[in-house]
Design a protein around this motif. Sequence first.
Motif, PDB file in Angstrom:
ATOM      1  N   LEU A  52       5.695  47.580  29.761  1.00  0.00           N
ATOM      2  CA  LEU A  52       5.706  48.748  28.885  1.00  0.00           C
ATOM      3  C   LEU A  52       4.766  48.529  27.693  1.00  0.00           C
ATOM      4  O   LEU A  52       3.948  49.396  27.377  1.00  0.00           O
ATOM      5  N   ASP A 108      10.719  54.196  19.702  1.00  0.00           N
ATOM      6  CA  ASP A 108      11.395  55.307  20.355  1.00  0.00           C
ATOM      7  C   ASP A 108      11.686  55.031  21.828  1.00  0.00           C
ATOM      8  O   ASP A 108      12.289  55.863  22.511  1.00  0.00           O
ATOM      9  N   ARG A 109      11.269  53.845  22.315  1.00  0.00           N
ATOM     10  CA  ARG A 109      11.526  53.485  23.717  1.00  0.00           C
ATOM     11  C   ARG A 109      12.327  52.186  23.801  1.00  0.00           C
ATOM     12  O   ARG A 109      12.240  51.444  24.776  1.00  0.00           O
ATOM     13  N   ASN A 144       6.815  50.842  19.818  1.00  0.00           N
ATOM     14  CA  ASN A 144       7.610  51.482  20.864  1.00  0.00           C
ATOM     15  C   ASN A 144       9.066  51.646  20.438  1.00  0.00           C
ATOM     16  O   ASN A 144       9.968  51.596  21.279  1.00  0.00           O
ATOM     17  N   SER A 173       1.248  50.582  27.131  1.00  0.00           N
ATOM     18  CA  SER A 173       1.288  51.537  26.023  1.00  0.00           C
ATOM     19  C   SER A 173       0.331  51.183  24.893  1.00  0.00           C
ATOM     20  O   SER A 173      -0.088  52.057  24.130  1.00  0.00           O
ATOM     21  N   GLU A 230      14.399  51.598  26.924  1.00  0.00           N
ATOM     22  CA  GLU A 230      13.646  51.093  28.074  1.00  0.00           C
ATOM     23  C   GLU A 230      13.421  49.592  27.950  1.00  0.00           C
ATOM     24  O   GLU A 230      13.517  48.846  28.929  1.00  0.00           O
TER      25      GLU A 230
END
Length: 818
Positions: free
Chosen positions: A479, A434-435, A432, A483, A438
Amino acid sequence: MIREPWLDGWTVGPKLGAFEAATAESAPRPVRLPHDAVRDLPRSATGDQGVHTGYVPGGVFEYAKTFEVPAHWREKTVRVEFEGVYRDAVVFLNGDAVVHEPNGYNAFEAVLDPYLRYGEPNRLTVEARAHRDSRWYSGAGIYRPVHLVVADPVHLPLDATRVTTPDVDADRAVVHLATTVRNSSRHTRTVRVTWAIEGPSGAGLATGSTPVTVLPGSDAVARIRLAVEAPALWSDASPALHRVRTTLADERSEELDQDAAAFGIRRLQVDPQRGLRINGVPVDLRGACVHHDSGPLGAATFADAEDRRVRLLKDAGFNALRSAHNPMSRAMLDACDRHGVYVMDELTDTWTRSKVAFDAAPGFAERWRHDVDALVAKDLNHPSVIMYSIGNEILELASPAGAAWSRRLAEAVRALDDTRLVTNGINGIIANLDRMAEIAAADAAAATTDGPPSDEASDPNTMMATMGDTMARANASELVTTSTEESASVLDVVGFNYAESRYELDRELFPHRVIVGSETFPSRIERMWELVERLPHVIGDFTWTGWDYLGEAGIGRVDYTDEPDYTPTGTVGPYPHLLAGCGDLDITGHRRPVSYYREIVFGLRTDPYLAVHPPRHHGRPTATTPWSWDDSVSSWTWDAAPGAPVTVDVYAAADEVELLRDGVSLGLAEVGAEKAFRARFETQYRPGELIAIARSGGREIGRTTLRTAGEPGLVATAERADVAPDGLAFVGIALADASGVVAGDDDVAVTVTVEGDAELAGLGTGRIRTEESFAGPSVTTHDGRALAIVRPTGEGAATVVVTAEGFAPVRVPLTFRA
């Protein structure tokens, strides 16, 4: 069939372009395979491969061999089997391209028939390259063994016989044999395949045969099921190996080809209530991740070196290895079979998204099935292999496309072999990246002094090191849960890298999920192992790493921050760091203190262990990474004034430890007051004897003694004095007194020469920061030790001579015979 090692008579040099002129520097030089083309290249702080490879450069290399092709080979098929060429291998015969194998870890064949020139010399060349394509030291060139095969046109190809044992009871087992027969001729042939199974003692147990018709230019598979009565079962506690001999005969019963394969009979089961069971017996995986290099040998793969690594790792308490992050060598698989070590064999470090500039990701979508086929073909007969890992910290894993790839790869493995478990090394943070915003926002409510990375996030090791406890919380976040759910659901066992925070959480969220710690920090083994022992759905732990390795230089180092030139660099070890510095065993096979701590945590050692912090560094501030251990050595021989302050750690599975110096008690310390399984003493160094006594419930359970070395001498000892002509001799070098106590605080330069029928193949120490070459002939001891590796040049004898200024020379005799 003629199948022989093809290791001599090769040359290697830099590959020149079509319009480049040869120079003295580019002249080919003779080498013996296996060979690592980059090990001895000059290292540089400014090299573009940098810390990943330990500042060793890459390049493009050409191997060449000229050989005679007799006229009678016209009636044969001729091929060359390569166990591994790193990387992007292209094989040419007499200038014609024969085969291209991009994957540096796949075994492959070069079929020479269309290009041979009979009755004259032929020239085979192999091009290989390594340049910014790996996150660790890969080596380069023909680094694994090569065989020449001259066979009948109807023959048994590489990995022809596949063995499975789908039906195992105490009184008998059914062995399923499937043998591929290849017909390279222009005519349909009916041949006979015969199988003979031998038990661990060599006694015959079962035989069978069948005719098989093979169309021209095609393959056919012959199958049989044979029963073995009262089978000896394979496990880590009892690695009983069987053998099947396969014979191919023509219509006149004349032998065309033969092959042999070792296998084991065992039953593999797993579920979240009872965990992993081998032959019905519960097993917790005491695992270690290992890279593929062999330390002072570079990436060159030798059977004796692989066997030694497996043997020493098992002696240190491990019963499982994870090949990170590439398929394991055949030689290491053989060793794991022999010694009883379970294997998680890994396909790749990347799928379709790159981690470094020129890795294999761009070609993955076209080549993945070929790579899966090669992995399973290599592993299928090995009882040690219990899990296939389809990847490691895959960047796209948390995306819909990544979930689709997860399913595609897992099902492809199962289609080829449904007798093993499928896993994947999932890192929810890496998946993750790219997140990250968050993740940081979700974690902001928690009070913490650590935080997400900023400009160093592009280096995953630095990112994980700087995130601290944030990473544990993030891996347990909603998350990451959502995911990665689909990608995890396709697996038989979910591998988590640095995500122990999910272990208890997933027991509630996913009650049917089985977990393995596929990669964990070595400094947290006491916490990891408590979870493994307490939670049945967590079947084991694989530490990073069991054996130290080249590249990812300095991720396990300890820095003293008051050094004038100290600069915080995250996990990036500045030049001249060469080794990672995070292995339980160093690259010579010497056990570091963390190895004994782990053995105690595993419950395999009752005696305490003494680890002493160098007095010269007492009180100095340090900087470490999550892969670091303390800067300590099991020694009571120091170049320090009597009375100098010193920190002494005692590892023990006990309530308390008493420390005695020269028979006088220095007091008691509670075990676990600051860290589980550890008691710490602050005392003074005085030469003599140091004893640690461990007690539980007031009763002594074990003791350990350290003594100050007397007058040291130069000592050299061969682990085995009698070595096979195709083997290796390992010669340990130490500065030790007459009782064998090593004086490790006054290192010296030693020089090694070899007289007779052998050559020096490698010379090194466990020092992680060095500019010394593994090629020798000299090296500076580290903590009083070094290792010389000697390779026979034929049958006969040799003498290894070790010298050092101020010491009497030592001569070690060796003999080489089959």
